[in-house]
Structure formats: structure tokens, C-alpha cells
Scaffold this active site. Structure first.
Site, PDB file in Angstrom:
ATOM      1  N   SER A 155       0.840  -1.198   0.000  1.00 18.96           N
ATOM      2  CA  SER A 155       0.000   0.000   0.000  1.00 18.96           C
ATOM      3  C   SER A 155       0.875   1.247   0.000  1.00 18.96           C
ATOM      4  O   SER A 155       1.928   1.276   0.648  1.00 18.96           O
ATOM      5  CB  SER A 155      -0.904   0.020   1.225  1.00 18.96           C
ATOM      6  OG  SER A 155      -1.551   1.275   1.355  1.00 18.96           O
ATOM      7  N   TYR A 168      -2.084  -1.337   9.711  1.00 17.92           N
ATOM      8  CA  TYR A 168      -2.138  -1.699   8.290  1.00 17.92           C
ATOM      9  C   TYR A 168      -0.850  -1.299   7.564  1.00 17.92           C
ATOM     10  O   TYR A 168      -0.261  -2.092   6.828  1.00 17.92           O
ATOM     11  CB  TYR A 168      -3.341  -1.019   7.647  1.00 17.92           C
ATOM     12  CG  TYR A 168      -3.529  -1.333   6.185  1.00 17.92           C
ATOM     13  CD1 TYR A 168      -3.972  -2.589   5.777  1.00 17.92           C
ATOM     14  CD2 TYR A 168      -3.263  -0.367   5.217  1.00 17.92           C
ATOM     15  CE1 TYR A 168      -4.147  -2.880   4.433  1.00 17.92           C
ATOM     16  CE2 TYR A 168      -3.448  -0.650   3.870  1.00 17.92           C
ATOM     17  CZ  TYR A 168      -3.879  -1.901   3.484  1.00 17.92           C
ATOM     18  OH  TYR A 168      -4.052  -2.193   2.150  1.00 17.92           O
TER      19      TYR A 168
END
Length: 260
Positions: A155, A168
Site C-alpha cells: 500500500s 495496516y
């Protein structure tokens, strides 16, 4: 990878496993790989119906040849990951490509100071341990020494370091480092390992809970002034799977339109 198809862009004769492929980015990647000729193992953990729909689309190719199957496996479980690869080998004779797409992002998780330990562990088990287990299996199995492609999903939050995404982003930072090291460790195997790190991509989980105003603000962070589409990610993943991408190895591709 087969030398007779080198730099052709075709994936005919190749077999790919895509984890978390029942919907979203994983689904789109699977369809792109199939369009280039690959046979697919559609991995899922919670939505068999959606996974079967993806396989059905791929198998609706006007021939009697089955080009896609589904298999349920929790990528954080080593036994189930082993069975995932076993099934691919039994169905299609081997594996050339693994796309580690399965992951979780719980938008209800607050700042690091208030993140429950069990949520931190759950996020790492799926997002990081899952990539480790699948990459480990792939490093020992991809065509048994004939080469292949390991494509991990990360990401761009690793680069933007936005508050509220501590767990995350940390899992994805670990995946990126692991990918770079893995590429070096696979010297002599003809296996490449790369990582795609998308920015905001229009999927159901991404859109959930976001107002039109917030989505517009996120889109304006990019010089293109738009959000990413699933096809943006799938196009890069399917290219990395080909022989044309052989010289791309150990890289993290920030796929975000220029945000970071």
C-alpha cells in the site's frame, strides 16, 4: 519461465494463484492474467459464491478446457497454504505465478494508542504472515526450479504515513522489506519478486464509510485528480507476470498517480 515465449507478453501455458481473488483488486488481477492466457486458481476464504463467479467468467471461453478453479484457504494457516499449492499442481501440473493479494483493513481501528492487541495480531497474521507463507511456498515450488513470478500487494500508505493506519501500514512496510530481501535470496532460480503498492483504489471496502467530499479530497491528492481503478493495478500485475518484466526484480512500485 518458458524461453520460447520470452518477451511475448503471453501467459499461455502458465498457471497463477491469486489470493483473495473473489472480489475487488484480486478479481480484476485474475481476469487480466486469464486474458493473457494463464490458468487460474482463485483463492478465497469467505465468499465461495463470488469466487465461483470469477472462475465461471474465466471458463466461459468457448472451449471445453477448464482454465480456472477455486480453492478456499486461509493464507495465515501454513497447512492450508500448502494445500493451496498442492491443489494447483494437481489441477494444472505446476505453478508459475503467485499474486499475494489477500489482506484486511479494518477502518474501525483507531490510532495506535487505542488499537487492541488482538486486532494488531489479526492484521499482521493475514497481511504479513500470509504473504510470508505463500512466498515461502512459492520460493520452493514455482515450476520446481524453472523460474516464476512472486507479486505481492502492499500500500502507498507506507509512504504517505497517514494517522489511523498504523497497523495496516506496518504490515505493508514489512511486506515491502521482505519482498526486496526475497528477490536477492532467489538468486539463480529465475524467480522474480516484486511489490505493487497502490494508493486509493475504487473498491467496496475503500468506499465504505467515506463521504463524497472525502473521496474528492483523496482524489485531489493525485496530480491526475482521480482515484485509482482496479484495472490500474491489474494491468501492472499482469505485466509483472510476463517474461517482458524479467528485469524488474526486488522493486516496490508505488501505484498512486504521483501522490508519493
Amino acid at each position: 519461465m518458458a524461453t520460447e515465449q520470452k518477451k511475448s507478453g503471453s501467459l499461455e501455458g502458465r498457471v497463477a494463484i491469486v489470493t483473495g481473488a473473489s472480489r475487488g483488486i484480486g478479481r480484476e488481477i485474475a481476469l487480466h492474467l486469464a486474458a493473457k492466457g494463464a490458468k487460474l486458481v482463485i483463492n478465497y476464504v469467505g465468499n465461495q459464491q463470488k469466487a465461483e463467479e470469477v472462475a465461471s467468467v474465466i471458463n466461459s471461453n468457448g472451449t471445453n478446457e477448464k482454465r480456472a478453479i477455486t480453492f478456499r484457504a486461509d493464507v495465515s494457516n501454513s497447512y492450508e497454504v500448502t494445500k493451496l499449492f498442492d491443489t494447483a499442481e494437481q489441477a494444472f501440473g505446476g505453478v508459475h505465478i503467485i499474486v499475494n493479494n489477500a489482506g484486511v483493513l479494518d477502518l474501525s481501528i483507531p490510532f495506535i494508542a487505542n488499537t487492541p492487541e488482538h486486532e494488531w495480531d489479526r492484521t499482521f497474521n493475514i497481511n504479513c504472515k500470509g504473504v510470508f507463507l505463500c512466498s515461502k511456498e512459492a520460493a520452493n515450488r514455482l515450476m520446481r526450479g524453472g523460474g516464476g513470478r512472486i507479486i505481492n500487494l502492499s500500500s502507498s500508505l507506507v509512504g504517505t504515513v497517514k494517522p489511523g493506519y498504523g497497523a495496516y501500514a506496518a504490515t505493508n512496510a514489512a511486506v515491502e522489506t521482505m519482498t526486496r530481501i526475497l528477490a536477492k535470496e532467489l538468486r539463480g532460480t529465475k524467480i522474480t519478486a516484486n511489490c505493487i503498492a497502490p494508493g486509493g483504489i475504487v473498491t467496496e471496502p475503500f468506499l465504505e464509510g467515506k463521504s463524497p467530499e472525502l473521496l474528492k479530497a483523496i482524489a485531489m491528492e493525485s496530480p491526475f485528480e482521480r482515484l485509482g481503478e482496479k484495472e490500474d493495478v491489474a494491468a501492472v500485475a499482469s505485466f509483472l507476470a510476463t517474461d517482458e518484466a524479467e528485469w524488474i526484480n526486488g522493486q516496490v512500485i508505488r501505484l498512486n498517480g504521483g501522490i508519493v
